[in-house]
Structures are given as C-alpha cells and as structure tokens.
Design a protein around this motif. Sequence first.
Motif, PDB file in Angstrom:
ATOM      1  N   CYS A 174       4.609  66.092 -38.916  1.00 26.17           N
ATOM      2  CA  CYS A 174       3.317  66.457 -38.755  1.00 26.17           C
ATOM      3  C   CYS A 174       2.996  68.112 -38.520  1.00 26.17           C
ATOM      4  O   CYS A 174       4.066  68.651 -38.257  1.00 26.17           O
ATOM      5  N   CYS A 215       4.740  63.870 -31.861  1.00 24.57           N
ATOM      6  CA  CYS A 215       4.471  65.395 -31.383  1.00 24.57           C
ATOM      7  C   CYS A 215       4.412  65.573 -30.016  1.00 24.57           C
ATOM      8  O   CYS A 215       4.927  66.634 -29.610  1.00 24.57           O
ATOM      9  N   GLU A 219       1.872  69.848 -36.256  1.00 24.75           N
ATOM     10  CA  GLU A 219       2.346  70.377 -34.883  1.00 24.75           C
ATOM     11  C   GLU A 219       3.710  70.844 -34.883  1.00 24.75           C
ATOM     12  O   GLU A 219       4.199  71.681 -34.264  1.00 24.75           O
ATOM     13  N   ARG A 220       4.551  69.917 -35.372  1.00 23.67           N
ATOM     14  CA  ARG A 220       5.868  69.795 -35.334  1.00 23.67           C
ATOM     15  C   ARG A 220       6.342  70.987 -36.143  1.00 23.67           C
ATOM     16  O   ARG A 220       7.394  71.855 -35.857  1.00 23.67           O
ATOM     17  N   CYS A 276      -0.080  63.203 -32.487  1.00 23.77           N
ATOM     18  CA  CYS A 276       0.553  61.704 -32.261  1.00 23.77           C
ATOM     19  C   CYS A 276       1.530  61.592 -31.223  1.00 23.77           C
ATOM     20  O   CYS A 276       2.027  62.668 -30.428  1.00 23.77           O
TER      21      CYS A 276
HETATM   22 ZN   LIG Z   1       2.472  64.143 -34.739  1.00 22.64          ZN
END
Ligand SMILES: [Zn+2]
Length: 134
Positions: free
Chosen positions: A53, A89, A55-56, A86
């Motif tokens: 993702c 994350c 964010e990560r 999610c």
């Molecule tokens: Zn995520």
Amino acid sequence: MKKEQLVKEAEKIRKQAYTPYSKFKVGAALLTKEGKLFTGCNIENAAYPVTCCAERVAIFKAISDGCYDFKEIAVVADTERPVPPCGSCRQVMSEFFDQDVEIHASNLKGELKTMTMQELLPFSFAASDLKEDS
Ligand SMILES: [Zn+2]
Ligand SMILES: O=c1ccn([C@H]2C[C@H](O)[C@@H](CO)O2)c(=O)[nH]1
C-alpha cells in the motif's frame, strides 16, 4: 506545511501508483517533525498479496532513510468517502507513530477526515505486549 498541501503531495505521488490489477490508485505523503517529506504510492504484483500500500511505501522509505519522528500523514484515493487505511497499514503505522500523530484521510473531491493514531487503531498490539515476566 498545511494539511491541504500535504494532501496535494499525496495526489501528486498517486499518479505513480503501479496498479495494473485493481486500477485503484492511492497516494500517501508523510511529514516528519523536522519537516522532511516522504511520499509513497501503492505497488501491486501479479501475486496479489505481495502488493504494498501507498502508506507503507511512504513509511518504509522514511525508516530506510533513518527518519522515525513523524508528525502527520495524508492519504488520498478516488473514493466516495475519505479513503480509510487498511488494517495492515494501521498496524505498521502503530509501530512507528506516536498516539497523537495525525492521519489525514482524503479523496479527489477534497473531502478530508483527520484522526489520531489512537483513534485509527485503538487497543493495538504493541512491542510492550511482547514482554514476558522474568
Ligand atoms: Zn494498506
Ligand atoms: O489505504 C489503502 C487502501 C488500499 N490500497 C491499495 C492496495 C491495492 O493496491 C489497492 C486495492 O486494494 O489499493 C492502498 O494503497 N492504501
């Protein structure tokens, strides 16, 4: 930096998302307390669960550059409501974000929902839970 400006940075990096499978593009912009900016987009894989993702990606870029002291993160996608990060994350955020770090969830309509780490993932599993009685 104003939160609206951080959202703009997330919108910019969102265009780099590699999403041949879902076509769902996400951008994230992470700001450290000293004002350093790290951005990330989601990167998918033919083996779907290997996807990372936005964010990560932003968080891992910062950590790999030795930056740990975070102030806030903006996340944006083309969603009806501001895009909720999610569960994976949220757990990664909770590893590195203090409880008062702000998460700005946004969408392309400019809607913005801000919450703290504490609000985003209450009662989170943490390093302190690993400690055993000696
Ligand atoms: Zn995520
Ligand atoms: O907050 C979110 C939610 C989903 N995704 C990505 C993962 C996958 O590539 C696509 C669809 O789930 O969106 C993110 O990057 N961040």
